[in-house]
Write an enzyme that holds these catalytic residues in place. Sequence first.
Site, PDB file in Angstrom:
ATOM      1  N   ASN A   1     -12.602 -56.398  43.663  1.00  0.00           N
ATOM      2  CA  ASN A   1     -11.846 -55.095  43.307  1.00  0.00           C
ATOM      3  C   ASN A   1     -10.742 -56.182  42.831  1.00  0.00           C
ATOM      4  O   ASN A   1     -10.304 -56.812  43.898  1.00  0.00           O
ATOM      5  CB  ASN A   1     -12.544 -54.380  44.868  1.00  0.00           C
ATOM      6  CG  ASN A   1     -11.195 -54.474  45.387  1.00  0.00           C
ATOM      7  OD1 ASN A   1      -9.940 -52.943  44.884  1.00  0.00           O
ATOM      8  ND2 ASN A   1     -11.218 -53.437  46.147  1.00  0.00           N
TER       9      ASN A   1
ATOM     10  N   HIS B   1     -13.146 -48.131  51.474  1.00  0.00           N
ATOM     11  CA  HIS B   1     -12.518 -49.551  51.723  1.00  0.00           C
ATOM     12  C   HIS B   1     -11.304 -49.886  52.868  1.00  0.00           C
ATOM     13  O   HIS B   1     -11.158 -48.659  52.809  1.00  0.00           O
ATOM     14  CB  HIS B   1     -12.168 -49.853  50.405  1.00  0.00           C
ATOM     15  CG  HIS B   1     -11.364 -51.670  50.634  1.00  0.00           C
ATOM     16  ND1 HIS B   1     -10.221 -51.710  50.926  1.00  0.00           N
ATOM     17  CD2 HIS B   1     -12.040 -52.312  49.641  1.00  0.00           C
ATOM     18  CE1 HIS B   1     -10.927 -53.391  51.143  1.00  0.00           C
ATOM     19  NE2 HIS B   1     -11.505 -53.738  50.284  1.00  0.00           N
TER      20      HIS B   1
ATOM     21  N   LYS C   1      -8.333 -54.457  43.428  1.00  0.00           N
ATOM     22  CA  LYS C   1      -6.664 -53.378  44.408  1.00  0.00           C
ATOM     23  C   LYS C   1      -5.756 -53.176  43.039  1.00  0.00           C
ATOM     24  O   LYS C   1      -6.006 -53.118  42.620  1.00  0.00           O
ATOM     25  CB  LYS C   1      -6.386 -54.598  45.782  1.00  0.00           C
ATOM     26  CG  LYS C   1      -8.604 -55.378  45.907  1.00  0.00           C
ATOM     27  CD  LYS C   1      -8.036 -55.787  47.740  1.00  0.00           C
ATOM     28  CE  LYS C   1      -9.246 -56.363  48.212  1.00  0.00           C
ATOM     29  NZ  LYS C   1      -8.804 -56.445  49.335  1.00  0.00           N
TER      30      LYS C   1
ATOM     31  N   GLU D   1      -8.993 -50.720  53.896  1.00  0.00           N
ATOM     32  CA  GLU D   1      -7.561 -50.875  53.266  1.00  0.00           C
ATOM     33  C   GLU D   1      -6.974 -49.506  53.088  1.00  0.00           C
ATOM     34  O   GLU D   1      -5.407 -48.611  53.114  1.00  0.00           O
ATOM     35  CB  GLU D   1      -6.902 -51.738  51.818  1.00  0.00           C
ATOM     36  CG  GLU D   1      -6.998 -52.838  52.049  1.00  0.00           C
ATOM     37  CD  GLU D   1      -7.460 -53.531  51.315  1.00  0.00           C
ATOM     38  OE1 GLU D   1      -7.103 -53.392  49.648  1.00  0.00           O
ATOM     39  OE2 GLU D   1      -7.973 -55.035  50.998  1.00  0.00           O
TER      40      GLU D   1
ATOM     41  N   SER E   1     -13.146 -62.838  51.508  1.00  0.00           N
ATOM     42  CA  SER E   1     -12.842 -64.200  51.529  1.00  0.00           C
ATOM     43  C   SER E   1     -13.888 -64.686  50.781  1.00  0.00           C
ATOM     44  O   SER E   1     -14.676 -66.390  50.945  1.00  0.00           O
ATOM     45  CB  SER E   1     -12.635 -64.669  52.661  1.00  0.00           C
ATOM     46  OG  SER E   1     -11.667 -64.285  53.096  1.00  0.00           O
TER      47      SER E   1
ATOM     48  N   GLU F   1     -18.324 -55.071  55.271  1.00  0.00           N
ATOM     49  CA  GLU F   1     -17.002 -56.101  54.858  1.00  0.00           C
ATOM     50  C   GLU F   1     -15.900 -55.775  55.834  1.00  0.00           C
ATOM     51  O   GLU F   1     -15.252 -54.899  56.156  1.00  0.00           O
ATOM     52  CB  GLU F   1     -16.032 -55.634  53.707  1.00  0.00           C
ATOM     53  CG  GLU F   1     -16.777 -55.109  52.024  1.00  0.00           C
ATOM     54  CD  GLU F   1     -14.848 -55.423  51.085  1.00  0.00           C
ATOM     55  OE1 GLU F   1     -15.212 -56.313  50.129  1.00  0.00           O
ATOM     56  OE2 GLU F   1     -14.003 -54.578  51.815  1.00  0.00           O
TER      57      GLU F   1
HETATM   58  P1  13P Z   1     -10.905 -60.519  49.231  1.00  0.00           P
HETATM   59  O1  13P Z   1     -12.303 -61.153  48.783  1.00  0.00           O
HETATM   60  O2  13P Z   1      -9.849 -61.059  48.785  1.00  0.00           O
HETATM   61  O3  13P Z   1     -11.333 -61.321  50.520  1.00  0.00           O
HETATM   62  O4  13P Z   1     -10.821 -59.150  49.356  1.00  0.00           O
HETATM   63  C1  13P Z   1     -12.977 -58.916  49.419  1.00  0.00           C
HETATM   64  C2  13P Z   1     -12.353 -57.120  49.402  1.00  0.00           C
HETATM   65  O5  13P Z   1     -11.786 -56.172  50.075  1.00  0.00           O
HETATM   66  C3  13P Z   1     -12.630 -56.835  48.531  1.00  0.00           C
HETATM   67  O6  13P Z   1     -13.101 -55.560  48.584  1.00  0.00           O
END
Ligand code: 13P
Length: 265
Positions: free
Chosen positions: A9, A94, A11, A96, A220, A174
């Site tokens: 992802n 997600h 982002k 976010e 992470s 997540e």
């Molecule tokens: P990180 O791997 O940067 O922690 O993000 C995880 C994530 O939100 C994948 O959708």
Amino acid sequence: MRIPFVAGNWKMNTTVTEAERLVIEMLEKLDRVEGVEKVLCPPFVSLVAINMMLHGSSVKLGAQNMYFETKGAYTGEISPLMLRELCEFVILGHSERRWYFGDIDEIVNKKVKAALANKLNPILCVGERLEENEAGKTEEVINRQVTAALNGIEPAALSRSSDEVAKDLIIAYEPVWAIGTGKAASGEQAAATIQFIRDVVAKIWNETIAQDLRILYGGSVTSANIAEFISHPEIDGALVGGASLKAEEFVGIVEQTAEIKKRIK
Ligand code: 13P
């Protein structure tokens, strides 16, 4: 048999030029890895270019979000009809999106339904926040999110027939406190919550679907800790954020997933 699955992802990172460069850096190596479904989820504006670059390779494409209506006066939104010409997967719910953009459970449910109706495979994200985790509410939150997201969806909506693009649901656990913090959950924690998600799905639908469903860990994940997650049989793969923006890291995560899952099969 659940095929291991690793998605990157990206982002809100990479311009189209940077996205193309990143694909060039990793494509050959990713393409060579067998036994893992590999998916890249770049920003919307790069989907057309990357769709062309992935043509003829074993690497698949996903989007990071979508609206639930197929077309109309929804300025700025992207619909499942637009996405299905370009990609097979779409990340929905997600954290976010949930916390910055108001994608509440009911909206996530509408999006999951719209994705399945349009032959897109949803990667449904669920996860508790730090305060919920500390208050011992992880299972309560996960149960609510999974149940709400799948509300009103008949198992028949999930089909994997070979004569059409598969409509396959994937769930990613997540924990919000592990995303982008460098503080991943432990393998045991992730495996336990993923087992819980499987139990919730078995209650909603049935045990067969729950056993077939791929459930990923995200938060992470790096090439240094992927083994800890993937060596649990309950964990079918990873949804990778930051580490998926570095070619070597992401390739390392995918390669280790293939090796370890082959060994523990
Ligand atoms: P990180 O791997 O940067 O922690 O993000 C995880 C994530 O939100 C994948 O959708």
